[in-house]
Design an enzyme around this catalytic site. Structure first.
Site, mmCIF file in Angstrom:
data_model
loop_
_atom_site.group_PDB
_atom_site.id
_atom_site.type_symbol
_atom_site.label_atom_id
_atom_site.label_comp_id
_atom_site.label_asym_id
_atom_site.label_seq_id
_atom_site.Cartn_x
_atom_site.Cartn_y
_atom_site.Cartn_z
ATOM 1 N N HIS A 126 26.339 30.258 -36.103
ATOM 2 C CA HIS A 126 25.939 28.849 -36.213
ATOM 3 C C HIS A 126 24.784 28.468 -35.267
ATOM 4 O O HIS A 126 23.951 27.632 -35.618
ATOM 5 C CB HIS A 126 27.159 27.955 -35.933
ATOM 6 C CG HIS A 126 27.096 26.610 -36.572
ATOM 7 N ND1 HIS A 126 28.165 26.032 -37.204
ATOM 8 C CD2 HIS A 126 26.093 25.703 -36.687
ATOM 9 C CE1 HIS A 126 27.815 24.847 -37.665
ATOM 10 N NE2 HIS A 126 26.566 24.627 -37.366
ATOM 11 N N TYR B 67 32.930 22.561 -38.887
ATOM 12 C CA TYR B 67 33.087 21.318 -39.647
ATOM 13 C C TYR B 67 34.556 20.961 -39.869
ATOM 14 O O TYR B 67 34.864 19.874 -40.332
ATOM 15 C CB TYR B 67 32.374 21.400 -41.015
ATOM 16 C CG TYR B 67 30.894 21.721 -40.969
ATOM 17 C CD1 TYR B 67 30.175 21.653 -39.778
ATOM 18 C CD2 TYR B 67 30.208 22.095 -42.118
ATOM 19 C CE1 TYR B 67 28.825 21.963 -39.734
ATOM 20 C CE2 TYR B 67 28.857 22.399 -42.085
ATOM 21 C CZ TYR B 67 28.175 22.343 -40.892
ATOM 22 O OH TYR B 67 26.838 22.655 -40.857
HETATM 23 N N1 LIG Z 1 23.334 24.950 -39.249
HETATM 24 C C1 LIG Z 1 23.304 23.769 -38.643
HETATM 25 O O1 LIG Z 1 23.234 23.664 -37.404
HETATM 26 C C2 LIG Z 1 23.334 22.529 -39.490
HETATM 27 C C3 LIG Z 1 23.065 21.286 -38.905
HETATM 28 C C4 LIG Z 1 23.087 20.153 -39.728
HETATM 29 C C5 LIG Z 1 23.346 20.280 -41.074
HETATM 30 N N2 LIG Z 1 23.656 21.512 -41.615
HETATM 31 C C6 LIG Z 1 24.008 21.680 -43.062
HETATM 32 O O2 LIG Z 1 23.021 21.011 -43.849
HETATM 33 C C7 LIG Z 1 23.646 19.974 -44.606
HETATM 34 C C8 LIG Z 1 22.690 18.802 -44.790
HETATM 35 O O3 LIG Z 1 22.309 18.237 -43.557
HETATM 36 P P1 LIG Z 1 22.849 16.801 -43.073
HETATM 37 O O4 LIG Z 1 24.238 16.605 -43.531
HETATM 38 O O5 LIG Z 1 22.503 16.721 -41.650
HETATM 39 O O6 LIG Z 1 21.887 15.756 -43.762
HETATM 40 P P2 LIG Z 1 21.213 15.514 -45.185
HETATM 41 O O7 LIG Z 1 21.875 16.194 -46.279
HETATM 42 O O8 LIG Z 1 19.750 15.738 -44.941
HETATM 43 O O9 LIG Z 1 21.442 13.939 -45.305
HETATM 44 C C9 LIG Z 1 22.731 13.380 -45.460
HETATM 45 C C10 LIG Z 1 22.649 11.893 -45.192
HETATM 46 O O10 LIG Z 1 21.764 11.247 -46.115
HETATM 47 C C11 LIG Z 1 22.495 10.362 -46.967
HETATM 48 N N3 LIG Z 1 22.008 10.629 -48.328
HETATM 49 C C12 LIG Z 1 22.297 11.722 -49.085
HETATM 50 N N4 LIG Z 1 21.674 11.652 -50.287
HETATM 51 C C13 LIG Z 1 20.966 10.488 -50.286
HETATM 52 C C14 LIG Z 1 20.132 9.849 -51.249
HETATM 53 N N5 LIG Z 1 19.904 10.426 -52.439
HETATM 54 N N6 LIG Z 1 19.575 8.668 -50.928
HETATM 55 C C15 LIG Z 1 19.807 8.106 -49.723
HETATM 56 N N7 LIG Z 1 20.588 8.652 -48.761
HETATM 57 C C16 LIG Z 1 21.168 9.844 -49.040
HETATM 58 C C17 LIG Z 1 23.952 10.712 -46.778
HETATM 59 O O11 LIG Z 1 24.791 9.595 -46.905
HETATM 60 P P3 LIG Z 1 26.013 9.547 -47.988
HETATM 61 O O12 LIG Z 1 26.934 10.695 -47.719
HETATM 62 O O13 LIG Z 1 26.637 8.217 -47.733
HETATM 63 O O14 LIG Z 1 25.359 9.646 -49.338
HETATM 64 C C18 LIG Z 1 23.984 11.211 -45.326
HETATM 65 O O15 LIG Z 1 24.020 10.140 -44.409
HETATM 66 C C19 LIG Z 1 24.903 19.659 -43.803
HETATM 67 O O16 LIG Z 1 25.840 18.921 -44.545
HETATM 68 C C20 LIG Z 1 25.338 21.042 -43.403
HETATM 69 O O17 LIG Z 1 25.976 21.696 -44.497
HETATM 70 C C21 LIG Z 1 23.622 22.626 -40.838
#
Ligand SMILES: NC(=O)c1ccc[n+]([C@@H]2O[C@H](COP(=O)([O-])OP(=O)(O)OC[C@H]3O[C@@H](n4cnc5c(N)ncnc54)[C@H](OP(=O)(O)O)[C@@H]3O)[C@@H](O)[C@H]2O)c1
Length: 304
Positions: free
Chosen positions: A117, A48
């Site tokens: 990862h 990241y």
């Molecule tokens: N190990 C892996 O391969 C892997 C892959 C993907 C993710 N991850 C981890 O998991 C975390 C979460 O996954 P993610 O970032 O893919 O997605 P997520 O947390 O499921 O969703 C984030 C998205 O939803 C929006 N959002 C957040 N809260 C909201 C709400 N209450 N209402 C409406 N929209 C909302 C955010 O926009 P805004 O920021 O504009 O609010 C952003 O676009 C990552 O940040 C990372 O730490 C790990």
């Protein structure tokens, strides 16, 4: 904050703050605001490129909130290197160096969880896992785990006589429920940690440049007035994101919602004042579509 036992000695808070797609510059204020909003679990990764900002945010918040390092649970991840993308896969030695580099960027002495990862390199996967085992013995990480590993990938670690991971961080939400993998993880005492819980929302990674395999058709589904999570959100008097995150908690999965908006940070952690009833849990179970969409190159649990 409610927790789940990761190992006999280590508890993982059910709600963590995700930091993927948060720039290094934005990470310090975002992480600091998240801890101020009540998060005690932060998820970052070498990939990241925001560990410096995440570490700065942690230090700011510890001082502002009167907390100590022991009040927080911090995860980072080894980028294993992917020869298919022209990268050199990490060895045991470069794996050990990678966590030391991450700790230097974070300005931390240890993390609570260190993950591989993704299961990219079949030749170096065991060597990398041996590196994590050694790092745990050195006290650089309290627990070790994997991310995006399939049953086959985990069975290969066991067949080599190596310790079983404490956790497997995978894409889990109503459209990608991975029931066979989740059953296996629970049977093995491996905690499934859910990422990208909010995929079904129309607002999920809606900004330009936030690539994924989610299609325009899927996005439009979330915009409909009769979208199932809109209907459930109205029934429970909460937001759609809270329904998706609460579903994961009721399945026993820690979650990692990411947001740059403080009001969303607050609602995304406010998950313990309602419960999804059995009929709605059954309706959600029928929504599974198979593979995840968070990676633009396809679901990495399918790697060889
Ligand atoms: N190990 C892996 O391969 C892997 C892959 C993907 C993710 N991850 C981890 O998991 C975390 C979460 O996954 P993610 O970032 O893919 O997605 P997520 O947390 O499921 O969703 C984030 C998205 O939803 C929006 N959002 C957040 N809260 C909201 C709400 N209450 N209402 C409406 N929209 C909302 C955010 O926009 P805004 O920021 O504009 O609010 C952003 O676009 C990552 O940040 C990372 O730490 C790990």
């Amino acid at each position: 904050m409610k927790t789940r036992a990761l190992t006999a000695d280590v508890q993982i808070p059910f709600v963590g703050f995700g930091t993927y797609l948060i720039t290094d510059a934005d990470a310090a204020p975002a992480v600091s605001a998240a801890i101020g909003a009540g998060y005690r679990h932060i998820d970052t990764a070498e990939w990241y490129r925001n560990e410096v900002g995440v570490g700065a945010g942690i230090r700011q918040a510890l001082a502002a909130e009167g907390l100590t390092r022991g009040d927080l649970f911090v995860t980072t991840k080894l980028w294993p290197g992917n020869s298919a993308w022209g990268q050199t896969p990490k060895t045991t030695e470069s794996t050990i160096a990678a966590l030391n580099d991450s700790l230097a960027r974070l300005e931390l002495d240890f993390v609570d969880l260190y993950l591989i990862h993704a299961p990219f390199d079949p030749d170096q996967r065991l060597a990398q896992w041996r590196g994590l085992v050694e790092l745990q013995q050195q006290g650089k990480t309290r627990t070790i785990g994997v991310s995006n590993f399939s049953i086959k990938h985990i069975e290969a670690l066991k067949a080599a006589g190596l310790p079983v991971p404490a956790a497997n961080q995978i894409e889990l939400h109503p459209w990608s429920q991975k029931p066979t993998l989740v059953q296996y993880l629970n049977d093995q005492g491996i905690t499934p940690i859910a990422y990208s819980s909010l995929v079904p929302l129309s607002t999920w990674r809606a900004s330009p440049g936030q690539e994924s395999a989610k299609t325009a058709h899927m996005r439009a589904e979330g915009e409909r007035a009769d979208a199932p999570f809109k209907v459930m959100a109205e029934k429970y008097g909460v937001g759609e994101a809270q329904v998706l995150l609460r579903w994961a908690l009721q399945k026993g999965f820690p979650v990692l919602p990411k947001s740059l908006q403080v009001e969303r940070m607050r609602t995304n952690i406010d998950l313990f004042g309602f419960a999804i009833d059995a009929d709605d849990m059954a309706a959600i179970e029928a929504m599974d579509r198979g593979d995840g969409v968070a990676w633009s190159v396809g679901d990495p649990t399918k790697a060889q």
